[in-house]
Design an enzyme around this catalytic site. Structure first.
Site, short mmCIF file in Angstrom:
data_model
loop_
_atom_site.label_atom_id
_atom_site.label_comp_id
_atom_site.label_asym_id
_atom_site.label_seq_id
_atom_site.Cartn_x
_atom_site.Cartn_y
_atom_site.Cartn_z
N ASP A 12 0.88 -1.16 0.00
CA ASP A 12 0.00 0.00 0.00
C ASP A 12 0.93 1.23 0.00
O ASP A 12 2.13 1.09 0.26
CB ASP A 12 -0.87 -0.06 1.27
N LEU A 13 0.40 2.40 -0.29
CA LEU A 13 1.27 3.58 -0.34
C LEU A 13 1.11 4.48 0.90
O LEU A 13 1.99 4.53 1.76
CB LEU A 13 0.97 4.38 -1.63
N ASP A 14 -0.04 5.16 0.96
CA ASP A 14 -0.26 6.12 2.05
C ASP A 14 -0.28 5.40 3.40
O ASP A 14 -1.09 4.50 3.60
CB ASP A 14 -1.60 6.85 1.87
N THR A 20 1.37 10.23 4.15
CA THR A 20 0.58 11.29 3.51
C THR A 20 -0.76 11.49 4.21
O THR A 20 -1.48 12.45 3.89
CB THR A 20 0.36 10.98 2.02
N LYS A 48 -8.85 6.40 5.95
CA LYS A 48 -7.64 5.72 5.47
C LYS A 48 -8.01 4.59 4.52
O LYS A 48 -8.85 3.75 4.87
CB LYS A 48 -6.80 5.20 6.64
N GLY A 49 -7.40 4.58 3.36
CA GLY A 49 -7.66 3.53 2.38
C GLY A 49 -8.95 3.73 1.60
O GLY A 49 -9.28 2.96 0.71
N ARG A 52 -11.23 9.05 -2.79
CA ARG A 52 -11.54 10.47 -2.61
C ARG A 52 -13.05 10.72 -2.61
O ARG A 52 -13.58 11.42 -1.75
CB ARG A 52 -10.87 11.26 -3.74
N SER A 117 -2.64 0.70 -4.30
CA SER A 117 -3.11 1.86 -3.53
C SER A 117 -4.44 2.39 -4.05
O SER A 117 -4.73 2.30 -5.23
CB SER A 117 -2.04 2.97 -3.64
N ALA A 118 -5.23 2.96 -3.14
CA ALA A 118 -6.51 3.57 -3.54
C ALA A 118 -6.29 4.96 -4.12
O ALA A 118 -7.19 5.56 -4.70
CB ALA A 118 -7.42 3.67 -2.33
N SER A 119 -5.07 5.49 -3.98
CA SER A 119 -4.81 6.88 -4.38
C SER A 119 -4.66 7.06 -5.89
O SER A 119 -3.99 6.27 -6.54
CB SER A 119 -3.54 7.38 -3.70
N ASN A 121 -3.15 9.60 -6.90
CA ASN A 121 -1.90 10.38 -6.98
C ASN A 121 -0.67 9.51 -6.73
O ASN A 121 0.43 10.03 -6.51
CB ASN A 121 -1.94 11.50 -5.93
N LYS A 148 -11.25 -1.00 -1.43
CA LYS A 148 -10.95 -1.88 -0.30
C LYS A 148 -12.10 -1.74 0.70
O LYS A 148 -12.58 -0.62 0.87
CB LYS A 148 -9.63 -1.46 0.37
N GLU A 172 -0.08 -3.18 4.69
CA GLU A 172 -1.22 -2.25 4.74
C GLU A 172 -1.30 -1.51 6.07
O GLU A 172 -0.97 -2.08 7.09
CB GLU A 172 -2.52 -3.04 4.58
N ASP A 173 -1.79 -0.27 6.03
CA ASP A 173 -1.99 0.48 7.29
C ASP A 173 -3.46 0.69 7.61
O ASP A 173 -3.77 1.27 8.64
CB ASP A 173 -1.31 1.86 7.22
P1 B16 Z 1 -6.28 10.35 -3.57
P2 B16 Z 1 -3.71 4.17 0.12
C1 B16 Z 1 -5.56 6.13 0.07
O1 B16 Z 1 -4.29 5.63 -0.23
C2 B16 Z 1 -5.55 6.95 1.36
O2 B16 Z 1 -5.30 6.12 2.47
C3 B16 Z 1 -6.88 7.64 1.53
O3 B16 Z 1 -6.88 8.42 2.70
C4 B16 Z 1 -7.17 8.51 0.31
O4 B16 Z 1 -8.43 9.15 0.43
C5 B16 Z 1 -7.15 7.61 -0.93
O5 B16 Z 1 -5.89 6.97 -1.03
C6 B16 Z 1 -7.40 8.40 -2.21
O6 B16 Z 1 -6.33 9.25 -2.42
O7 B16 Z 1 -7.16 11.49 -3.15
O8 B16 Z 1 -4.82 10.72 -3.63
O9 B16 Z 1 -6.75 9.70 -4.85
O10 B16 Z 1 -3.60 4.13 1.60
O11 B16 Z 1 -4.67 3.16 -0.48
O12 B16 Z 1 -2.36 4.18 -0.56
MG MG Z 2 -2.83 3.23 3.32
#
Ligand code: B16
Ligand code: MG
Length: 223
Positions: A12-14, A20, A48-49, A52, A117-119, A121, A148, A172-173
């Protein structure tokens, strides 16, 4: 006993590679306060996870607010712009302790590595902290439709790495992320608060606790 398969690793990333969550917190807090909605660390934990869109839906629900689609989209853009202003100031100094050592060990020993990752970015963040080249594949919020605890993000990672989920190890966090890994019968490793991540197969406060011996234990673990 040695594992007869080459295990693969999905990060996972964040909250795992970089912290972040603190930037998401600042940006969501400003947004929530502009709508007169209370937002503390406690609410942030629950995002978390979470994607957006789903995060903003949750915040509006907590505040009992309904807004137009246009305003919803404008708020998401504004939140992301603020978030990215923090991300763009990141460098390799922001990699969490112990992460680089683990990545180097896995690379040197030819273990397949992907990001899950769900992000949306994720690529930008990996570039900022100079870790992009460590990952054979990146599966992020742009490639998945199910959030997730659905295991889609990790299953896609396994497919790209050409490994069976049960031969994969996930770091994972978030609770949702641990559940996603468990739902796919992968080895789940919680990084962070053990009381929140109690469903994980293994728990560590941070990568500083993950020595080469620990990695070998994870590799040889059978669910
Ligand atoms: P973004 P992960 C998740 O990343 C974050 O934990 C979560 O807080 C955030 O809302 C989500 O990514 C979306 O991120 O706005 O950058 O697309 O923990 O899955 O790496
Ligand atoms: Mg995470």
């Amino acid at each position: 006993m040695k594992s007869e398969f080459k295990k693969a690793f999905i990060f996972d990333l964040d909250g795992v590679i970089v912290d972040t969550a603190k930037y998401h917190f600042l940006a969501w807090k400003n947004l929530a306060e502009s709508l007169d909605i209370l937002f503390s660390e406690e609410e942030n934990e629950q995002l978390k996870g979470v994607s957006r869109v789903k995060s903003l839906e949750k915040i509006l629900k907590w505040g009992n607010k309904t807004i137009s689609e246009e305003k919803f989209n404008n708020l998401m853009t504004k939140k992301n712009e603020e978030y990215l202003s923090y991300v763009d100031a990141m460098s390799k100094e922001d990699i969490l302790p112990g992460v680089l050592e683990t990545l180097n060990y896995l690379k040197e020993n030819d273990y397949p590595i992907a990001l899950g990752s769900a992000s949306k970015n994720a690529r930008r963040i990996l570039n900022k902290v100079e870790l992009y080249s460590y990952f054979e594949y990146i599966v992020d919020g742009n490639e998945v439709s199910k959030a997730k605890p659905d295991p889609e993000v990790f299953l896609k990672g396994c497919e790209l790495l050409a490994v069976e989920p049960q031969h994969s190890i996930v770091f994972e966090d978030s609770q949702a992320g641990i559940q996603a890994a468990n739902n796919a019968h992968m080895t789940s490793v919680g990084i962070g608060d053990e009381s929140v991540l109690s469903e994980a197969d293994f728990n560590f406060k941070s990568f500083s606790e993950i020595s080469e011996d620990v990695l070998k234990t994870l590799i040889n673990f059978k669910k």
